[in-house]
Design a protein around this motif. Structure first.
Motif: not given
Length: 542
Positions: A136-137, A350-358, A361-362
């Motif tokens: 992100k972003p 990218p979305f899986v990593e964001q979901w797993v790690t929480g 942030r940018h």
């Protein structure tokens, strides 16, 4: 923004544009835009320059190429094919090659530029993935990159199918089989492309229109969107001294970046011109016109299609027939599943990593691959998966050159297809963790100075020194694992996102992502202070 100002010769035209386009000081301001400096950032630019060269050389070729399957008799300069019946497409390609001044050079530059275009996109995407630059972003630009690579594969396939030589005709035959293997809509797709029985009269004109109009137009739109998003979001940067999430450290667009990018364009063009002049590629006059009854040995597609070729070669001959219909899994699975796994997984990552790690942030500073072991190991597993299929596409060449059984190579790749990525993941993750321990050791104990000291009791030890400031900044750029939010609050109420099977799955994946992370951090009142005070490794407490 840089504080430097452009000379009058540059500033005056920018003021002219700003005044007439109502862009206030947009052009003048962005001449001072700062770009981080790292050699790997130029990989994407090589793709851009290759694309420009593709457009220029492709325009030249369209002046003489005849996209027609109408039969004709060749009477050109290449004596070995004089009097041979062939399509106008093949005859016009021979005409470009042997009778148009500079035609062969343009054909070869065009083909080499296509190969470099795909290779530089892939290298650029690998750099982005392994450094976490898609976070992100920048998820949209990551998806655009995947779309460009996929369209590039289609563009290349359609391009080298146009001459209607034996090699391209064989590729079209495979394309026909893949289209027909798709249940329900396969026959319609096949008829839409070929317009009748294979090869028919329509396939080359239709591929030609797609090759010179639709796909280049889509690619041009994607390149423009990619550049605009990158310009607005800023380029990511490597973790170096003075670089932070809030501040970009690098060189201004004018004059440093413009000089570098101009030099890279000329360098790219020079390399392609040399390859076109001295490295023969796709000699269609040696293959002859396409004949469904003829075959060639050792022929290979361009490298970016090798993964599909390999998947087809190692797939068992599975077919199911029922109620008068046949589903050819031996074609359908290799055509859709391997690339579906690679590109679908890359798009979702990218979305899986964001979901797993929480982590929502940018991020503007890249991560070193060793500092994200799961991501790096997954990437290497995907590269291994792709690479094995790519090599399997040449199993006949391997069997011939190494004097081994063709069936043995096929079975080797069938087994390696499943085991290779798993082994690659495990080995890569252990290497990353080992490198993290080394970084932690350097921060905690310093670097070996190469000075051997002897203690009063006769023991020898090597003196350690604090790392250089630049190295220390890079090592401490690692962000240590953040503790996972408690599953329940003080009142025993489950936290949002932890409920149900999905919540439990996310929690388990989060622990798998972080449980063996090695902290890399300073010890303000411990070993680091002793190192800076001149203590030896023997004297430092453990």
């Amino acid at each position: 923004m840089s504080e430097a100002t452009a000379p009058k010769a540059v500033e005056a035209p920018l003021t002219f544009l700003d005044d007439r386009l109502g862009s206030t000081t947009f052009f003048k301001r962005n001449m001072k835009k700062v770009f981080p400096d790292h050699w790997s950032f130029m990989l994407g630019e090589i793709a851009l320059y290759s694309f420009i060269i593709l457009l220029l050389t492709g325009t030249f070729l369209t002046l003489w190429f005849q996209p027609s399957m109408t039969e004709t008799v060749y009477n050109g300069s290449y004596t070995k094919l004089q009097g041979v019946k062939m399509s106008e497409a093949y005859a016009s390609t021979l005409h470009i090659t042997f009778d148009v001044r500079g035609g062969l050079l343009m054909r070869q530059i065009h083909h080499w530029a296509a190969i470099l275009f795909m290779a530089s996109i892939l290298a650029h995407m690998l750099r982005v993935f392994f450094t976490g630059a898609y976070r992100k972003p920048r998820e949209l630009n990551w998806l655009i990159g995947i779309g460009m690579f996929t369209l590039g594969m289609l563009e290349g396939l359609f391009g080298y199918s146009l001459p209607d030589d034996l090699l391209s005709g064989t590729g079209l035959r495979i394309t026909q089989g893949v289209a027909e293997s798709i249940p329900v809509v396969g026959t319609y797709i096949y008829m839409f492309l070929f317009g009748g029985e294979f090869p028919g009269q329509d396939i080359v004109p239709r591929l030609y229109m797609l090759h010179i109009l639709l796909i280049p137009g889509l690619l041009l739109g994607m390149v423009t969107a990619h550049m605009m998003i990158m310009w607005v979001q800023k380029h990511t940067a490597m973790p170096v001294k003075n670089q932070s999430e809030q501040q970009v450290y690098g060189y201004p667009f004018y004059p440093v970046f413009m000089a570098k990018t101009g030099a890279y364009f000329l360098f790219t063009f020079g390399v392609l011109a040399l390859l076109g002049a001295f490295a023969q590629i796709n000699p269609i006059w040696l293959f002859g016109p396409y004949d469904p009854g003829a075959i060639s040995s050792g022929s290979q597609p361009d490298w970016y299609m090798g993964v599909l070729e390999g998947a087809l070669r190692i797939m068992p001959n599975w077919e199911v027939s029922a109620w008068g219909h046949t589903v050819s899994f031996n074609v359908l699975i290799p055509a859709l599943v391997p690339l579906g796994i690679v590109f679908g997984g890359a798009a979702a990552w990218p979305f899986v990593e964001q979901w797993v790690t929480g982590d929502k942030r940018h991020h503007h500073v890249n991560e070193r691959p060793r500092n994200a072991p799961v991501r790096t190991a997954t990437g290497i597993a995907a590269v291994t998966f792709y690479g094995l299929l790519w090599v399997a596409g040449a199993n006949d060449v391997i069997a011939d050159k190494f004097h081994v059984s063709l069936f043995a190579t096929t079975w080797f790749f069938r087994v390696a297809f499943f085991l290779g990525p798993i082994v690659a993941f495990i080995v890569t993750k252990r290497i990353c963790l080992g490198l993290q321990r080394k970084d932690a050791d350097v921060i905690g104990h310093g670097v070996e100075a190469g000075v051997i000291m002897m203690s009063p009791d006769g023991k020898f030890s090597e003196r350690h020194e604090a790392p250089r400031e630049e190295e220390r900044h890079v090592l401490l750029s690692k962000e240590n694992t953040r503790p996972e939010a408690p599953a329940r609050d003080a009142k025993g109420i489950p936290a949002p996102g932890t409920k149900g099977p999905i919540g439990h799955l996310r929690s388990r994946l989060n622990r798998a992502w972080t449980f063996d992370d090695i902290p890399v951090e300073e010890h303000p009142h411990g070993e680091q202070a002793e190192i800076e005070g001149g203590a030896t490794s023997h004297e430092v407490r453990h």
